[in-house]
Design a protein around this motif. Sequence first.
Motif, PDB file in Angstrom:
ATOM      1  N   SER A 152       0.830  -1.208   0.000  1.00 28.37           N
ATOM      2  CA  SER A 152       0.000   0.000   0.000  1.00 28.37           C
ATOM      3  C   SER A 152       0.863   1.257   0.000  1.00 28.37           C
ATOM      4  O   SER A 152       0.529   2.259  -0.644  1.00 28.37           O
ATOM      5  CB  SER A 152      -0.947   0.004   1.200  1.00 28.37           C
ATOM      6  N   GLU A 155       2.121   1.833  -3.593  1.00 29.05           N
ATOM      7  CA  GLU A 155       1.074   2.415  -4.433  1.00 29.05           C
ATOM      8  C   GLU A 155       0.869   3.891  -4.115  1.00 29.05           C
ATOM      9  O   GLU A 155       0.693   4.723  -5.011  1.00 29.05           O
ATOM     10  CB  GLU A 155      -0.222   1.635  -4.243  1.00 29.05           C
ATOM     11  N   GLN A 158       3.704   5.939  -5.631  1.00 29.28           N
ATOM     12  CA  GLN A 158       3.575   6.130  -7.070  1.00 29.28           C
ATOM     13  C   GLN A 158       2.560   7.228  -7.386  1.00 29.28           C
ATOM     14  O   GLN A 158       2.786   8.071  -8.250  1.00 29.28           O
ATOM     15  CB  GLN A 158       3.176   4.819  -7.764  1.00 29.28           C
ATOM     16  N   ARG A 159       1.439   7.223  -6.659  1.00 28.25           N
ATOM     17  CA  ARG A 159       0.437   8.276  -6.864  1.00 28.25           C
ATOM     18  C   ARG A 159       0.967   9.632  -6.410  1.00 28.25           C
ATOM     19  O   ARG A 159       0.773  10.648  -7.074  1.00 28.25           O
ATOM     20  CB  ARG A 159      -0.846   7.929  -6.113  1.00 28.25           C
ATOM     21  N   LEU A 170       6.453  -0.036 -10.199  1.00 20.55           N
ATOM     22  CA  LEU A 170       6.121  -1.143  -9.308  1.00 20.55           C
ATOM     23  C   LEU A 170       6.142  -2.473 -10.055  1.00 20.55           C
ATOM     24  O   LEU A 170       5.599  -2.588 -11.154  1.00 20.55           O
ATOM     25  CB  LEU A 170       4.739  -0.932  -8.695  1.00 20.55           C
ATOM     26  N   LEU A 199       0.545   4.337 -12.346  1.00 19.03           N
ATOM     27  CA  LEU A 199      -0.391   3.928 -11.306  1.00 19.03           C
ATOM     28  C   LEU A 199      -0.824   2.472 -11.433  1.00 19.03           C
ATOM     29  O   LEU A 199      -2.005   2.143 -11.347  1.00 19.03           O
ATOM     30  CB  LEU A 199      -1.619   4.856 -11.306  1.00 19.03           C
ATOM     31  N   GLU A 200       0.128   1.597 -11.638  1.00 19.41           N
ATOM     32  CA  GLU A 200      -0.198   0.177 -11.697  1.00 19.41           C
ATOM     33  C   GLU A 200       1.051  -0.660 -11.456  1.00 19.41           C
ATOM     34  O   GLU A 200       2.179  -0.177 -11.508  1.00 19.41           O
ATOM     35  CB  GLU A 200      -0.800  -0.191 -13.053  1.00 19.41           C
ATOM     36  N   TRP A 201       0.821  -1.952 -11.171  1.00 22.88           N
ATOM     37  CA  TRP A 201       1.917  -2.911 -10.979  1.00 22.88           C
ATOM     38  C   TRP A 201       2.217  -3.591 -12.309  1.00 22.88           C
ATOM     39  O   TRP A 201       1.308  -3.961 -13.053  1.00 22.88           O
ATOM     40  CB  TRP A 201       1.505  -3.973  -9.959  1.00 22.88           C
ATOM     41  N   ARG A 213      -0.938  -5.906 -16.350  1.00 26.77           N
ATOM     42  CA  ARG A 213      -1.433  -5.172 -15.196  1.00 26.77           C
ATOM     43  C   ARG A 213      -1.791  -6.112 -14.060  1.00 26.77           C
ATOM     44  O   ARG A 213      -2.482  -7.100 -14.237  1.00 26.77           O
ATOM     45  CB  ARG A 213      -2.652  -4.341 -15.577  1.00 26.77           C
ATOM     46  N   ARG A 215      -3.351  -5.049 -11.241  1.00 25.10           N
ATOM     47  CA  ARG A 215      -4.653  -4.634 -10.721  1.00 25.10           C
ATOM     48  C   ARG A 215      -5.072  -3.378 -11.407  1.00 25.10           C
ATOM     49  O   ARG A 215      -4.334  -2.762 -12.100  1.00 25.10           O
ATOM     50  CB  ARG A 215      -4.609  -4.431  -9.196  1.00 25.10           C
TER      51      ARG A 215
END
Length: 215
Positions: A152, A155, A158-159, A170, A199-201, A213, A215
Amino acid sequence: MGRTCLVTGKSTELLVEVARRTTARERRTLIARSGALEVAGVGDEATVVPWNRRSALSARSVVLHAHNLYGRLDEAVIVFSPVRESVPFHESSIVSIENRTDAEVKGYLFMIREILALFQKQRSGTLVLAVLEQESELQSPLEAISYGGFVSGAEAMQRYYANEALEVRLCSTRSTDTAGYAEHIVDVLDAPASRRPRLEWQRYQARSRIFSRAR
């Protein structure tokens, strides 16, 4: 002059495999190890230094060493994998809880903070946060807190820095293909900014060298 890269995290074979690939792709690499780690096959472009995950001063020392050694730090890779808990949570000692929190929560925050502070000062830099996911659905509370906190937090970072000059990328996997995942991590590090999904893994799946992706 090639790019400079800091590779750190839990002292595992994955960390060594990542370092082997960063040096193979002509990066000058500083490996910060947090425990006993046999480092071989990383070439002459790698330097190894100790990192005490429980010490904020140690994290600062590692990043300053990288900057002093290379003149700047272009990239960093942090590999995260929580230690499996063998003792039932209700039998855990207060000391073991403190030690784990220091090493697997605070320790990584100290290191990431120092890296991002340097990148902000430089107005450039790429940070890859790479997670080895837990295969078991049953986690101890301590495992869940350390793993969930890192994920978390990654994430959120990154945001938080999405519109800054630096970049946070990520990676994740459940695969046991250590060499393949290490190659994937460095592929993500090499990806041009213009093609990088935000904004993704970027999830690695064995026998599939594509970006997907999570998620």
